[in-house]
Design a protein around this motif. Structure first.
Motif, PDB file in Angstrom:
ATOM      1  N   VAL A  51       0.831  -1.208   0.000  1.00  0.00           N
ATOM      2  CA  VAL A  51       0.000   0.000   0.000  1.00  0.00           C
ATOM      3  C   VAL A  51       0.865   1.256   0.000  1.00  0.00           C
ATOM      4  O   VAL A  51       0.577   2.238  -0.708  1.00  0.00           O
ATOM      5  CB  VAL A  51      -0.949  -0.004   1.209  1.00  0.00           C
ATOM      6  CG1 VAL A  51      -1.669   1.335   1.336  1.00  0.00           C
ATOM      7  CG2 VAL A  51      -1.961  -1.130   1.088  1.00  0.00           C
ATOM      8  N   VAL A  52       1.960   1.244   0.763  1.00  0.00           N
ATOM      9  CA  VAL A  52       2.805   2.437   0.887  1.00  0.00           C
ATOM     10  C   VAL A  52       3.742   2.596  -0.306  1.00  0.00           C
ATOM     11  O   VAL A  52       3.890   3.686  -0.874  1.00  0.00           O
ATOM     12  CB  VAL A  52       3.617   2.370   2.202  1.00  0.00           C
ATOM     13  CG1 VAL A  52       4.610   3.526   2.276  1.00  0.00           C
ATOM     14  CG2 VAL A  52       2.682   2.412   3.405  1.00  0.00           C
ATOM     15  N   VAL A  53       4.367   1.488  -0.701  1.00  0.00           N
ATOM     16  CA  VAL A  53       5.416   1.570  -1.733  1.00  0.00           C
ATOM     17  C   VAL A  53       4.865   1.260  -3.119  1.00  0.00           C
ATOM     18  O   VAL A  53       5.391   1.739  -4.126  1.00  0.00           O
ATOM     19  CB  VAL A  53       6.571   0.594  -1.381  1.00  0.00           C
ATOM     20  CG1 VAL A  53       7.667   0.633  -2.436  1.00  0.00           C
ATOM     21  CG2 VAL A  53       7.140   0.927  -0.014  1.00  0.00           C
TER      22      VAL A  53
ATOM     23  N   THR B 160       6.057   0.970 -16.646  1.00  0.00           N
ATOM     24  CA  THR B 160       4.700   0.457 -16.394  1.00  0.00           C
ATOM     25  C   THR B 160       4.534   0.192 -14.905  1.00  0.00           C
ATOM     26  O   THR B 160       5.363  -0.516 -14.317  1.00  0.00           O
ATOM     27  CB  THR B 160       4.445  -0.843 -17.173  1.00  0.00           C
ATOM     28  OG1 THR B 160       4.635  -0.599 -18.565  1.00  0.00           O
ATOM     29  CG2 THR B 160       3.026  -1.343 -16.927  1.00  0.00           C
ATOM     30  N   PRO B 161       3.504   0.732 -14.271  1.00  0.00           N
ATOM     31  CA  PRO B 161       3.302   0.474 -12.833  1.00  0.00           C
ATOM     32  C   PRO B 161       3.185  -1.023 -12.559  1.00  0.00           C
ATOM     33  O   PRO B 161       2.547  -1.756 -13.326  1.00  0.00           O
ATOM     34  CB  PRO B 161       1.990   1.205 -12.520  1.00  0.00           C
ATOM     35  CG  PRO B 161       1.857   2.231 -13.581  1.00  0.00           C
ATOM     36  CD  PRO B 161       2.470   1.637 -14.819  1.00  0.00           C
ATOM     37  N   LEU B 162       3.814  -1.472 -11.485  1.00  0.00           N
ATOM     38  CA  LEU B 162       3.770  -2.894 -11.139  1.00  0.00           C
ATOM     39  C   LEU B 162       2.408  -3.301 -10.614  1.00  0.00           C
ATOM     40  O   LEU B 162       1.947  -4.422 -10.848  1.00  0.00           O
ATOM     41  CB  LEU B 162       4.846  -3.204 -10.084  1.00  0.00           C
ATOM     42  CG  LEU B 162       4.970  -4.667  -9.646  1.00  0.00           C
ATOM     43  CD1 LEU B 162       5.293  -5.566 -10.826  1.00  0.00           C
ATOM     44  CD2 LEU B 162       6.021  -4.809  -8.547  1.00  0.00           C
ATOM     45  N   PHE B 163       1.738  -2.378  -9.905  1.00  0.00           N
ATOM     46  CA  PHE B 163       0.434  -2.672  -9.309  1.00  0.00           C
ATOM     47  C   PHE B 163      -0.632  -1.774  -9.928  1.00  0.00           C
ATOM     48  O   PHE B 163      -0.383  -0.589 -10.194  1.00  0.00           O
ATOM     49  CB  PHE B 163       0.454  -2.451  -7.790  1.00  0.00           C
ATOM     50  CG  PHE B 163       1.391  -3.346  -7.054  1.00  0.00           C
ATOM     51  CD1 PHE B 163       1.025  -4.637  -6.694  1.00  0.00           C
ATOM     52  CD2 PHE B 163       2.673  -2.909  -6.723  1.00  0.00           C
ATOM     53  CE1 PHE B 163       1.893  -5.462  -6.018  1.00  0.00           C
ATOM     54  CE2 PHE B 163       3.549  -3.730  -6.034  1.00  0.00           C
ATOM     55  CZ  PHE B 163       3.161  -5.018  -5.690  1.00  0.00           C
ATOM     56  N   ALA B 164      -1.809  -2.332 -10.154  1.00  0.00           N
ATOM     57  CA  ALA B 164      -2.937  -1.531 -10.620  1.00  0.00           C
ATOM     58  C   ALA B 164      -3.328  -0.534  -9.540  1.00  0.00           C
ATOM     59  O   ALA B 164      -3.280  -0.848  -8.339  1.00  0.00           O
ATOM     60  CB  ALA B 164      -4.111  -2.431 -10.984  1.00  0.00           C
ATOM     61  N   SER B 165      -3.727   0.653  -9.946  1.00  0.00           N
ATOM     62  CA  SER B 165      -4.045   1.701  -8.974  1.00  0.00           C
ATOM     63  C   SER B 165      -5.354   1.430  -8.231  1.00  0.00           C
ATOM     64  O   SER B 165      -5.539   1.877  -7.098  1.00  0.00           O
ATOM     65  CB  SER B 165      -4.144   3.057  -9.685  1.00  0.00           C
ATOM     66  OG  SER B 165      -5.126   3.009 -10.707  1.00  0.00           O
ATOM     67  N   THR B 166      -6.264   0.694  -8.862  1.00  0.00           N
ATOM     68  CA  THR B 166      -7.544   0.385  -8.211  1.00  0.00           C
ATOM     69  C   THR B 166      -7.407  -0.869  -7.359  1.00  0.00           C
ATOM     70  O   THR B 166      -6.780  -1.847  -7.768  1.00  0.00           O
ATOM     71  CB  THR B 166      -8.639   0.165  -9.262  1.00  0.00           C
ATOM     72  OG1 THR B 166      -8.240  -0.893 -10.160  1.00  0.00           O
ATOM     73  CG2 THR B 166      -8.873   1.423 -10.070  1.00  0.00           C
ATOM     74  N   GLY B 167      -7.992  -0.831  -6.177  1.00  0.00           N
ATOM     75  CA  GLY B 167      -7.970  -1.995  -5.295  1.00  0.00           C
ATOM     76  C   GLY B 167      -6.586  -2.359  -4.813  1.00  0.00           C
ATOM     77  O   GLY B 167      -6.280  -3.545  -4.628  1.00  0.00           O
TER      78      GLY B 167
END
Length: 321
Positions: free
Chosen positions: A115-117, A126-133
């Motif tokens: 959540v923090v990093v 490309t972001p490693l994690f989707a921004s939603t959820g």
């Protein structure tokens, strides 16, 4: 990019395995129950996309599956599941010692880390994690890593982890779905206007100009709704829409983040007091073989009431600073 959808598919595979194992043991109601849930998790993304495109048919199939789950739940019976002998489990616990806690402690630590990093991590732009959820994705990833860590610590095969998960799932039975179902119920209540009805009733009963009166109504409402519905996730959208946002945040200037965090914890005080939270309070009593099925509630009721009072004081102190 990691998103919750990949973990839903992983969960669907585990549920399908649980259904297959029950089918081999001729526990047909259990097999159909877990198999249907596996299909719902695997096809949830398709249902959502079809609904947004205006096609109601997949959603109708999902609704029929939910009704079938309710009917199957009446046929499910809790039966003793095979597990390792007590002497073997005790010897393993003594051998592993405090290392047994490592996988469990990884779950909150990794969830917070994601959540923090997570929003700042990318691969090739490309972001490693989707921004939603993101929080839910972090929790799912943490649980997966924790399961792998448990296999390393205990030196067990991956299939053993699936078998133990399936054994726990069958022990809990349909009660394992209560948090999910009750959280959905809260969303339904909020969408149907229950929050607005609560707001109008509160305005008639208490002085809306008094922030302490509104705060007490919010806290007590969270506890009472949780007692009725069995889960704070169900109570939160109703009370936040009815009292939290219109009266405390918009009218009295309460900090929404602090109000939401401590308000949710206040709702969980109600979880400690109600048999409606069957998976927390009734199932453990059955598993432990307690003579009093409400013994768990009696043991924790005082803690719930003291914690509720403490949370009210914390919200009064922190929300309006």
């Amino acid at each position: 990019m990691l998103s919750i959808d990949q973990f839903y598919l992983l969960l669907a595979a585990f549920l399908a395995y649980a259904g297959w194992r029950n089918l081999r043991q001729h526990r047909y109601a259990h097999a159909a129950f877990w198999g249907l849930i596996a299909l719902l998790f695997a096809g949830g993304g398709h249902v959502l996309r079809a609904s947004k495109a205006g096609d109601p048919l997949p959603a109708q199939f999902a609704g029929a599956a939910v009704i079938a789950l309710a009917l199957l739940a009446t046929r499910m019976r809790r039966e003793p599941q095979d597990e390792a002998p007590e002497a073997e489990r005790l010897a393993s616990a003594l051998r592993l010692g405090h290392r047994l806690f490592l996988p469990a402690l990884l779950i909150p630590a990794l969830t917070i880390l994601v959540v923090v990093v997570g929003p700042h991590v990318s691969l090739g732009g490309t972001p490693l994690f989707a921004s939603t959820g993101l929080t839910l994705t972090g929790l799912a990833l943490a649980c997966t890593v924790s399961a792998l860590a448990a296999m390393v610590v205990t030196r067990q095969r991956a299939l053993q982890a699936a078998d133990e998960g399936r054994r726990l799932l069958d022990t809990l039975g349909w009660a394992a779905l209560l948090p999910l179902v009750l959280a959905t119920l809260g969303g339904v209540f909020a969408a149907s206007g229950v929050g607005e009805a609560v707001a109008s009733l509160v305005s008639m009963v208490i002085p809306a100009d008094s922030r302490m009166a509104c705060l007490l109504a919010f806290a007590l409402g969270m506890v009472v709704f949780t007692v009725i519905m069995g889960n704070a996730f169900a109570a939160f959208p109703v009370m936040m829409a009815g009292i939290g946002l219109p009266l405390l945040v918009q009218r009295h200037g309460a900090d929404p983040a602090i109000l939401g965090a401590i308000g949710m914890l206040t709702g969980y005080c109600g979880t400690l007091l109600t048999p409606m939270a069957a998976n927390f309070n009734i199932v453990p009593a059955v598993l432990l073989g307690l003579d009093d099925q409400y013994g768990v509630i009696r043991a924790q009721a005082a803690t719930g009431l003291w914690l509720m009072g403490t949370n009210v004081l914390l919200m009064a102190w922190l929300c309006f600073r």
